[in-house]
Scaffold this active site. Structure first.
Site, short mmCIF file in Angstrom:
data_model
loop_
_atom_site.label_atom_id
_atom_site.label_comp_id
_atom_site.label_asym_id
_atom_site.label_seq_id
_atom_site.Cartn_x
_atom_site.Cartn_y
_atom_site.Cartn_z
N ASP A 1 31.38 -4.61 27.69
CA ASP A 1 32.33 -4.30 26.62
C ASP A 1 32.17 -2.83 26.22
O ASP A 1 31.06 -2.36 25.93
CB ASP A 1 32.08 -5.22 25.41
CG ASP A 1 33.18 -5.10 24.37
OD1 ASP A 1 34.18 -5.82 24.50
OD2 ASP A 1 33.05 -4.26 23.46
N ASN B 1 40.75 4.62 20.41
CA ASN B 1 42.18 4.41 20.20
C ASN B 1 42.67 5.07 18.91
O ASN B 1 43.69 5.75 18.89
CB ASN B 1 42.48 2.91 20.12
CG ASN B 1 42.99 2.36 21.44
OD1 ASN B 1 43.53 3.12 22.25
ND2 ASN B 1 42.81 1.09 21.66
N HIS C 1 46.48 5.77 21.81
CA HIS C 1 46.42 4.70 22.82
C HIS C 1 46.36 5.19 24.25
O HIS C 1 45.67 4.59 25.08
CB HIS C 1 47.59 3.73 22.61
CG HIS C 1 47.41 2.84 21.43
ND1 HIS C 1 46.62 1.71 21.47
CD2 HIS C 1 47.85 2.94 20.15
CE1 HIS C 1 46.61 1.14 20.27
NE2 HIS C 1 47.34 1.88 19.44
N ASP D 1 43.80 3.88 26.99
CA ASP D 1 44.16 3.38 28.33
C ASP D 1 43.40 4.15 29.41
O ASP D 1 42.96 3.57 30.41
CB ASP D 1 45.67 3.53 28.57
CG ASP D 1 46.46 2.46 27.82
OD1 ASP D 1 45.81 1.56 27.23
OD2 ASP D 1 47.70 2.53 27.82
N GLU E 1 39.15 -4.63 25.94
CA GLU E 1 38.23 -3.63 26.48
C GLU E 1 37.01 -4.29 27.10
O GLU E 1 35.98 -3.68 27.28
CB GLU E 1 37.83 -2.63 25.39
CG GLU E 1 36.84 -3.13 24.36
CD GLU E 1 37.46 -4.02 23.26
OE1 GLU E 1 38.61 -4.45 23.40
OE2 GLU E 1 36.75 -4.28 22.28
#
Lengths: 113, 324
Positions: free
Chosen positions: B189, B197, B202, B206, B232
């Site tokens: 994780d 973010n 964003h 990504d 994630e």
């Protein structure tokens, strides 16, 4: 069964000039004699199911080896053997026809050098 | 000429691992098999054959052909029955089957297509026609496989997706239980992903997910199964891997990610927390229990300060921590 006098000349494969096929044709034709005898023996001992298997396989293969006439004759024998009531005379005639075509194919075949 | 039920299997391919599609012919007539082999030589295919239906099924399961040529009338189990069996097995249900038959009645064709045949060719066959039909079947199969694979891949990261993971986990856990082979599962994780973010947008988030994806693909071995588990979170399934070796692989992932410089936020490093469950010997743990165990270690890694790998070996529940 009325029959026309059949052409008895040697029979050549449609693929005789096909380089890919030379070896296969040799193998196929070299087994035709034994197959012809096998059919005669099976008929004599009335092993009709086995005879039908031979006819069926010959029908499926012969066309692919350039002998449509052989396929056709094997098909005739197969359908006679598949009939609910078999006519022994007609079966014997069909076997004789088939044997004669096998013989002509053997005579017409020139083995690869 | 053999009339019995004796069977033989021939595999002509010099190299079955080559990428050329494999054609499997199932026909009891050696004349027909030889003919097919020679006539398909000009196609870029490998060729294998079986002289009975049951032998053919076995070979199809093992070799995964791109197309099967199946004779209908065979002694013993006939072609229709073999077709039914091929279509009932998950291993071969997608493989296109071209029926070869001396029968040409509409009824036989209907039966064949109803049972799932892709095509039907009557014997004696025209070779040019057979070739294009084989080619068409292979083309369909290749496209189908490509689509099926694509449906299993996560678009952003290029890793396997969740549904692929779920399926492989079940397969690998059962293989591990059956063969007593080692197995390890890591849950990964990204640390403080929400912060990336929120602070950088964003697209930056990504980019981090895609970056983790490409790092995983670079580091893991061919036998490993790296997946995007959701959000994630990532999962890495490692068959035939001891917990110790899995920890070493994950430690490399952790270290390399830490060193990445991100174009969108060069001043901000991204780290990852990893929890691993592994077993060197067979266990009877259910697939969900594997995820739970790995998750538990992931939480331990998070609460231990993040950016670390925590692993447990399932037969000896001794915990070892590797701080980052």
């Amino acid at each position: 069964m009325p029959t026309q006098p059949t052409d008895q000349g040697p029979l050549t494969s449609q693929f005789a000039g096909d380089a890919d096929m030379l070896e296969l044709l040799d193998m196929f034709v070299s087994e035709l004699g034994a197959r012809s005898e096998q059919m005669r023996d099976l008929l004599a001992s009335r092993r009709m199911d086995d005879l039908r298997t031979v006819a069926h396989q010959l029908k499926g293969a012969a066309g692919g080896y350039g002998y449509p006439m052989l396929s056709q004759a094997a098909g005739v024998l197969e359908s006679q053997l598949a009939a609910p009531v078999r006519d022994l005379g007609e079966v014997a005639h069909a076997v004789a026809e088939l044997q004669s075509i096998c013989d002509r194919a053997i005579r017409g075949h020139r083995p690869a050098a | 000429m053999s009339q019995g039920t004796s069977t033989h299997v021939r595999i002509d391919a010099a190299n079955l691992e080559s990428t050329r599609p494999l054609v499997l012919a199932i026909d009891d007539s050696p004349d027909v098999v030889r003919l097919l082999q020679v006539r398909l030589k000009s196609e870029a295919v490998e060729f294998a054959s079986a002289s009975s239906g049951l032998e053919g099924i076995e070979l199809a399961r093992r070799l995964r052909p791109a197309v099967i040529l199946l004779d209908i009338e065979m002694p013993g189990t006939d072609g229709f029955e073999i077709l039914r069996m091929l279509k009932e097995s998950p291993d071969t249900v997608q493989t296109p089957v071209i029926m070869l038959s001396g029968l040409s009645s509409a009824h036989d064709k209907v039966t064949a297509f109803d049972l799932g045949a892709a095509d039907y060719v009557t014997k004696p066959f025209d070779i040019a026609e057979l070739r294009v039909r084989v080619r068409a079947a292979i083309r369909t199969f290749t496209l189908f496989q490509m689509l099926a694979q694509r449906a299993q891949i996560d678009g952003l990261t290029g890793l396997w997706n969740r549904s692929h993971f779920d399926r492989r986990l079940v397969e690998e856990v059962s293989r591990h239980a059956r063969h007593a082979s080692p197995l390890a599962l890591a849950m990964l994780d990204v640390d403080r992903f929400k912060h990336v973010n929120d602070s950088f947008g964003h697209p930056a988030g990504d980019a981090v997910l895609a970056g983790v994806g490409s790092l995983l693909r670079k580091i893991v071995r061919d036998s490993d199964v790296p997946c995007r588990y959701g959000g994630e979170e990532f999962a890495l399934l490692m068959p035939d891997t001891t917990p110790e070796d899995a920890a070493a692989v994950c430690e490399r992932v952790r270290q390399m990610l830490e060193q990445v410089t991100w174009p969108r936020h060069p001043e901000h490093n991204v780290t990852i927390s990893i929890g691993i469950a592994g077993a060197a010997k067979a266990t009877q743990l259910a697939p969900e229990a594997w995820v739970e165990r790995a998750d538990r270690n992931l939480y331990a890694a998070k609460s231990g300060g993040r950016n670390r790998v925590v692993w447990t070996s399932i037969e000896s529940p001794l915990q070892l921590n590797r701080a980052g």
